[in-house]
Design an enzyme around this catalytic site. Structure first.
Site, PDB file in Angstrom:
ATOM      1  CE  LYS A 132     -18.891 -31.409 -24.304  1.00 47.96           C
ATOM      2  NZ  LYS A 132     -18.254 -31.587 -25.528  1.00 47.96           N
TER       3      LYS A 132
ATOM      4  CG  ASP B  10     -18.880 -35.206 -22.237  1.00 50.24           C
ATOM      5  OD1 ASP B  10     -17.683 -35.359 -21.923  1.00 50.24           O
ATOM      6  OD2 ASP B  10     -19.260 -34.971 -23.396  1.00 50.24           O
TER       7      ASP B  10
HETATM    8  P1  ATP Z   1     -21.658 -35.468 -26.355  1.00 46.52           P
HETATM    9  O1  ATP Z   1     -21.071 -34.108 -26.623  1.00 46.52           O
HETATM   10  O2  ATP Z   1     -21.855 -35.779 -24.883  1.00 46.52           O
HETATM   11  O3  ATP Z   1     -21.023 -36.588 -27.113  1.00 46.52           O
HETATM   12  P2  ATP Z   1     -23.709 -34.678 -28.136  1.00 46.52           P
HETATM   13  O4  ATP Z   1     -23.955 -33.267 -27.737  1.00 46.52           O
HETATM   14  O5  ATP Z   1     -22.815 -34.894 -29.314  1.00 46.52           O
HETATM   15  O6  ATP Z   1     -23.165 -35.458 -26.896  1.00 46.52           O
HETATM   16  P3  ATP Z   1     -26.430 -35.402 -27.702  1.00 46.52           P
HETATM   17  O7  ATP Z   1     -27.217 -34.169 -27.980  1.00 46.52           O
HETATM   18  O8  ATP Z   1     -26.236 -35.799 -26.284  1.00 46.52           O
HETATM   19  O9  ATP Z   1     -25.052 -35.357 -28.472  1.00 46.52           O
HETATM   20  O10 ATP Z   1     -27.130 -36.577 -28.538  1.00 46.52           O
HETATM   21  C1  ATP Z   1     -26.459 -37.789 -28.864  1.00 46.52           C
HETATM   22  C2  ATP Z   1     -27.503 -38.905 -28.921  1.00 46.52           C
HETATM   23  O11 ATP Z   1     -27.961 -39.119 -27.596  1.00 46.52           O
HETATM   24  C3  ATP Z   1     -28.735 -38.525 -29.733  1.00 46.52           C
HETATM   25  O12 ATP Z   1     -28.686 -39.194 -30.956  1.00 46.52           O
HETATM   26  C4  ATP Z   1     -29.916 -38.983 -28.905  1.00 46.52           C
HETATM   27  O13 ATP Z   1     -30.564 -40.069 -29.509  1.00 46.52           O
HETATM   28  C5  ATP Z   1     -29.329 -39.488 -27.588  1.00 46.52           C
HETATM   29  N1  ATP Z   1     -29.929 -38.863 -26.393  1.00 46.52           N
HETATM   30  C6  ATP Z   1     -30.181 -39.521 -25.246  1.00 46.52           C
HETATM   31  N2  ATP Z   1     -30.698 -38.704 -24.326  1.00 46.52           N
HETATM   32  C7  ATP Z   1     -30.794 -37.477 -24.886  1.00 46.52           C
HETATM   33  C8  ATP Z   1     -31.244 -36.219 -24.418  1.00 46.52           C
HETATM   34  N3  ATP Z   1     -31.739 -36.077 -23.182  1.00 46.52           N
HETATM   35  N4  ATP Z   1     -31.143 -35.177 -25.246  1.00 46.52           N
HETATM   36  C9  ATP Z   1     -30.629 -35.334 -26.487  1.00 46.52           C
HETATM   37  N5  ATP Z   1     -30.225 -36.499 -26.989  1.00 46.52           N
HETATM   38  C10 ATP Z   1     -30.276 -37.570 -26.200  1.00 46.52           C
END
Ligand code: ATP
Length: 315
Positions: A11, A141
């Site tokens: 997203k 989210d």
């Molecule tokens: P958001 O936008 O929801 O804040 P994000 O896109 O910034 O998330 P993610 O890719 O979800 O960030 O990763 C954030 C942290 O979540 C990572 O450091 C990782 O350790 C942890 N994590 C837990 N589950 C997952 C997953 N299935 N895929 C990726 N990261 C994950």
């Protein structure tokens, strides 16, 4: 069926506004969220053991119980113990295409995908609103990621109201592989600097939310006015992330200097997105910006806005 494959889209936020504190410690938000067709593939299979086993080739993705996909299975086991006993453990394989720690809800959409997949695999018959209620227990989210498309998200992000679908807009996503922004850091930094402007009175919160509902960006979305959508992008977190990460700020400027509809940071960053009217234009602008910045750590993807969240796919 014993196995399911799902597509879990990333997203972007077209609007992210921080309104105030909540009693539960989270921030009160009003966001306009948009799914894009850059996504992960999730394969679920009943494994005939009592264990949850997680596989992913991306070393940045945790393979233990801190992974949101793992947490989603545990949640379903707690809520539906009889089905969990009948069906046993699950193997989850994540084909990771969404960059990690990028502000693109990569982990959240994996959690959402597993909730949808287990609902099907265990024949639970849960509706989308029921799945979204469960999803809110996993993270702010996750409920949006279940249904996806274009939505207003309020509360801590878990109250979802769909808007008209957008599909004819192409999205360049750009991220430095050596940059990650911690979401809790970004929100704490914002709190430290802007707490004096926070609104806590319920009436005021409603009025701020209403302003977005009846505002220009929602009108532009309803009218599918891409130019206005590009002009009206807004993200409060840029105020704290951009001064700390000048490379992100320069990347936004590089896109704005091209013929894009608009460019902004997604969520808490550091991913930058730029909106374009055609795929061809998006591809050529992405290439041009990559050439001009000329940093091997800069990666670009071209995706399209998509009208759905989690969907099942063929294996
Ligand atoms: P958001 O936008 O929801 O804040 P994000 O896109 O910034 O998330 P993610 O890719 O979800 O960030 O990763 C954030 C942290 O979540 C990572 O450091 C990782 O350790 C942890 N994590 C837990 N589950 C997952 C997953 N299935 N895929 C990726 N990261 C994950």
């Amino acid at each position: 069926m014993q196995s399911y494959s799902l597509f879990a889209p990333a997203k972007i936020n077209l609007h992210l506004e921080i309104i105030g504190h909540r009693a539960d410690g989270y921030h009160e938000l009003v966001m306009i969220m948009q799914s894009v067709n850059l996504g992960d593939k999730i394969h679920l299979r009943a494994n005939g053991t009592d264990n949850i086993r997680l596989y992913c080739q991306n070393p940045e993705v945790p393979l233990d119980n801190s992974n949101l996909a793992y947490k989603a299975v545990t949640l379903m086991q707690e809520k539906f113990p009889k089905a969990a006993r009948n069906f046993g453990g699950v193997d989850i394989t994540i084909e990771k295409n969404i960059p990690v720690s990028a502000g693109l809800a990569g982990g959240s959409t994996n959690g959402a995908g597993v909730l949808v997949g287990i609902n099907l695999m265990w024949s639970l018959g849960l509706t989308q609103p029921e799945l979204r209620d469960l999803a809110s227990l996993l993270g702010s989210d996750v409920p949006f990621c279940i249904s996806g498309g274009t939505s207003i998200a309020t509360g801590r992000g878990e109250e979802i109201e769909p808007l008209s679908d957008l599909t004819d807009i192409w999205v360049i996503l750009a991220k430095y592989s050596n940059l990650g922004v911690s979401t809790p850091w970004a929100y704490n930094a914002y709190r430290q600097q802007y707490e004096q402007f926070y609104v806590s009175d319920g009436k005021e919160v409603k009025s701020r939310t209403h302003q977005v509902h009846s505002g220009e960006l929602v009108k532009a979305i309803t009218n599918k006015d891409s130019k206005a959508i590009g002009r009206l992008l807004y993200n409060d977190l840029e105020k704290v992330v951009l001064p700390e990460y000048p490379a992100v700020s320069e990347l936004i400027t590089a896109f704005r200097n091209e013929n894009v509809l608009g460019a902004m940071m997604s969520g808490s960053g550091p991913t930058v997105f730029a909106l374009c009217t055609t795929e061809q234009e998006a591809t050529s602008i992405a290439q041009k910006v990559q050439n001009s910045i000329n940093d091997p750590n800069l990666n670009c993807w071209v995706a399209q806005m998509c009208p759905h969240g989690i969907i099942t796919i063929e294996d």
